[in-house]
Design a protein around this motif. Structure first.
Motif, PDB file in Angstrom:
ATOM      1  N   HIS A   1       8.375   3.338   4.628  1.00  0.00           N
ATOM      2  CA  HIS A   1       7.347   2.305   4.744  1.00  0.00           C
ATOM      3  C   HIS A   1       6.087   2.667   3.951  1.00  0.00           C
ATOM      4  CE1 HIS A   1       7.607   4.873   8.338  1.00  0.00           C
ATOM      5  NE2 HIS A   1       6.296   4.876   8.368  1.00  0.00           N
ATOM      6  N   GLN A   2       5.809   3.941   3.764  1.00  0.00           N
ATOM      7  CA  GLN A   2       4.673   4.336   2.930  1.00  0.00           C
ATOM      8  C   GLN A   2       4.979   4.048   1.459  1.00  0.00           C
ATOM      9  OE1 GLN A   2       3.565   8.479   3.222  1.00  0.00           O
ATOM     10  NE2 GLN A   2       1.791   8.250   1.880  1.00  0.00           N
TER      11      GLN A   2
ATOM     12  N   PHE B   1       6.149  -7.516   2.472  1.00  0.00           N
ATOM     13  CA  PHE B   1       6.383  -6.074   2.416  1.00  0.00           C
ATOM     14  C   PHE B   1       5.182  -5.309   2.981  1.00  0.00           C
ATOM     15  CE2 PHE B   1       9.651  -6.600  -1.074  1.00  0.00           C
ATOM     16  CZ  PHE B   1      10.676  -6.001  -0.369  1.00  0.00           C
ATOM     17  N   ILE B   2       3.984  -5.733   2.613  1.00  0.00           N
ATOM     18  CA  ILE B   2       2.775  -5.056   3.080  1.00  0.00           C
ATOM     19  C   ILE B   2       2.636  -5.180   4.587  1.00  0.00           C
ATOM     20  CG2 ILE B   2       0.250  -5.135   3.009  1.00  0.00           C
ATOM     21  CD1 ILE B   2       0.504  -5.889   0.024  1.00  0.00           C
ATOM     22  N   LEU B   3       2.856  -6.376   5.126  1.00  0.00           N
ATOM     23  CA  LEU B   3       2.725  -6.595   6.570  1.00  0.00           C
ATOM     24  C   LEU B   3       3.747  -5.762   7.351  1.00  0.00           C
ATOM     25  CD1 LEU B   3       2.125 -10.458   6.732  1.00  0.00           C
ATOM     26  CD2 LEU B   3       0.468  -8.634   7.213  1.00  0.00           C
TER      27      LEU B   3
ATOM     28  N   PHE C   1       5.193  -0.860  10.552  1.00  0.00           N
ATOM     29  CA  PHE C   1       5.879   0.422  10.727  1.00  0.00           C
ATOM     30  C   PHE C   1       4.875   1.552  10.910  1.00  0.00           C
ATOM     31  CE2 PHE C   1       9.934  -1.358   9.403  1.00  0.00           C
ATOM     32  CZ  PHE C   1      10.859  -0.491   9.977  1.00  0.00           C
ATOM     33  N   PHE C   2       3.798   1.508  10.131  1.00  0.00           N
ATOM     34  CA  PHE C   2       2.777   2.557  10.243  1.00  0.00           C
ATOM     35  C   PHE C   2       2.149   2.571  11.629  1.00  0.00           C
ATOM     36  CE2 PHE C   2      -1.807   3.546  10.002  1.00  0.00           C
ATOM     37  CZ  PHE C   2      -1.711   4.895   9.703  1.00  0.00           C
ATOM     38  N   LEU C   3       1.819   1.401  12.157  1.00  0.00           N
ATOM     39  CA  LEU C   3       1.179   1.325  13.469  1.00  0.00           C
ATOM     40  C   LEU C   3       2.118   1.789  14.584  1.00  0.00           C
ATOM     41  CD1 LEU C   3      -0.685  -2.100  13.131  1.00  0.00           C
ATOM     42  CD2 LEU C   3      -1.688   0.198  13.059  1.00  0.00           C
ATOM     43  N   VAL C   4       3.397   1.503  14.438  1.00  0.00           N
ATOM     44  CA  VAL C   4       4.355   1.835  15.496  1.00  0.00           C
ATOM     45  C   VAL C   4       4.923   3.242  15.329  1.00  0.00           C
ATOM     46  CG1 VAL C   4       6.583   1.212  16.522  1.00  0.00           C
ATOM     47  CG2 VAL C   4       4.969  -0.581  15.866  1.00  0.00           C
TER      48      VAL C   4
END
Length: 326
Positions: free
Chosen positions: A40-41, A196-198, A203-206
């Motif tokens: 995701h990064q 893709f950004i959203l 993924f980053f938040l979770v």
């Protein structure tokens, strides 16, 4: 431009070759980065850079007003399908040889043909149905069902991921047929990169702290869920290059089909298969097994046959319409 001029346009062939080369290099970079960064990064960086390029195209095609749409749910569904397709394919790349993953993804044209029957109501003859079945037989051969699962170098579940990617891609292309008549290509590309950004931020938040990857030694799981890390300076060109490649490749493919008729251009997309074999051998000393070569032959041969039959049918329909008008 006349159809005869289109079929002879060398610019279209140059664009398709550059576009396919860009996609194959994109796969190499993703596989190279899969050992040190979460997916995701990588996808977030790629999408952010690509979006910057695409917004310039939006301005060139009519300005930001073309981003308005009366079909937001269809665009949302299309964006989610692209995300599912890309991320499942990239997760597989972390484990599978490049040629295996690429070949399995090339069943997408066969899925498009099969899905066009129930979704678009298109008629598909017995020859094309037989070709679709032969292509899927190639997928089964690559899975080697006669071999015990614990003796395989790669889990069969991972080998299914490029097929899932192809299925999601096929559904996305069918939606594109519905939306393409009323939406500019740059606008559709903008919606996709925004999705893709959203999703990457979600993924980053979770899972951005890596807690869901803790204790797992499965490379594909690690690639999907490992914690975010600050990029090494040497990797920054690779990360930003992914975004540039995504933009340039998409533009080149669009230009190829605009400048040259599809029957001439589309077979050149299969150049991606020998390129994947070449890159796999050059960077990871990977060479396809015998079953993979058989699968590649069946999938590529079936895909090309289906496409050429569709183009022949389209030419017959076009000639019939012209005669009726006369």
């Amino acid at each position: 431009m006349s159809s005869a001029a289109l079929s002879r346009s060398p610019a279209g062939l140059l664009f398709i070759l550059v576009g396919v080369l860009g996609i194959s290099i994109n796969d190499v970079l993703i596989k190279q980065l899969s050992g040190g960064y979460p997916l995701h990064q990588v996808v977030l960086t790629r999408a952010a850079v690509a979006l910057a390029f695409i917004l310039f195209m939006v301005r060139a095609e009519g300005g930001f007003g073309i981003l308005k749409t009366r079909q937001p749910l269809l665009h949302l569904a299309r964006g989610l399908l692209v995300v599912i397709s890309n991320m499942s394919y990239f997760v597989a790349l972390a484990v599978l040889p490049l040629a295996d993953a690429t070949a399995l993804f090339f069943v997408a044209p066969l899925f498009i043909t099969a899905l066009s029957i129930p979704i678009l109501g298109e008629k598909v003859g017995p020859m094309r149905i037989a070709a679709v079945m032969a292509g899927f037989a190639g997928v089964v051969i690559m899975q080697r069902p006669w071999v015990a699962s614990d003796t395989l170098a790669t889990s069969r579940l991972v080998m299914v991921l490029p097929v899932l990617s192809a299925f999601a891609y096929a559904l996305m292309q069918i939606l594109t047929r519905k939306l393409g008549a009323t939406t500019k290509a740059s606008a559709m590309a903008t919606y996709i990169q925004a999705m893709f950004i959203l999703v990457s931020l979600g993924f980053f938040l979770v899972a951005g702290d890596g807690r869901f990857a803790a204790g797992s030694d499965i490379p594909s799981v690690q690639f999907l869920l490992r914690p975010w890390v600050w990029p090494a300076r040497a990797d920054l060109p690779l990360l930003f290059g992914l975004g540039a490649l995504a933009s340039v490749s998409g533009y080149c493919l669009s230009q190829a089909y605009r400048l040259t008729d599809a029957a001439t251009v589309a077979p050149f997309e299969y150049v991606g298969l020998p390129l994947s074999v070449l890159w796999g051998w050059m960077f990871w000393t990977e060479l396809p097994a015998r079953e993979v070569w058989i699968g590649i032959a069946l999938i590529a041969g079936s895909g090309l046959f289906v496409f050429l039959r569709e183009q022949r049918k389209a030419r017959v329909v076009a000639r019939t319409e012209i005669k009726q008008r006369l």
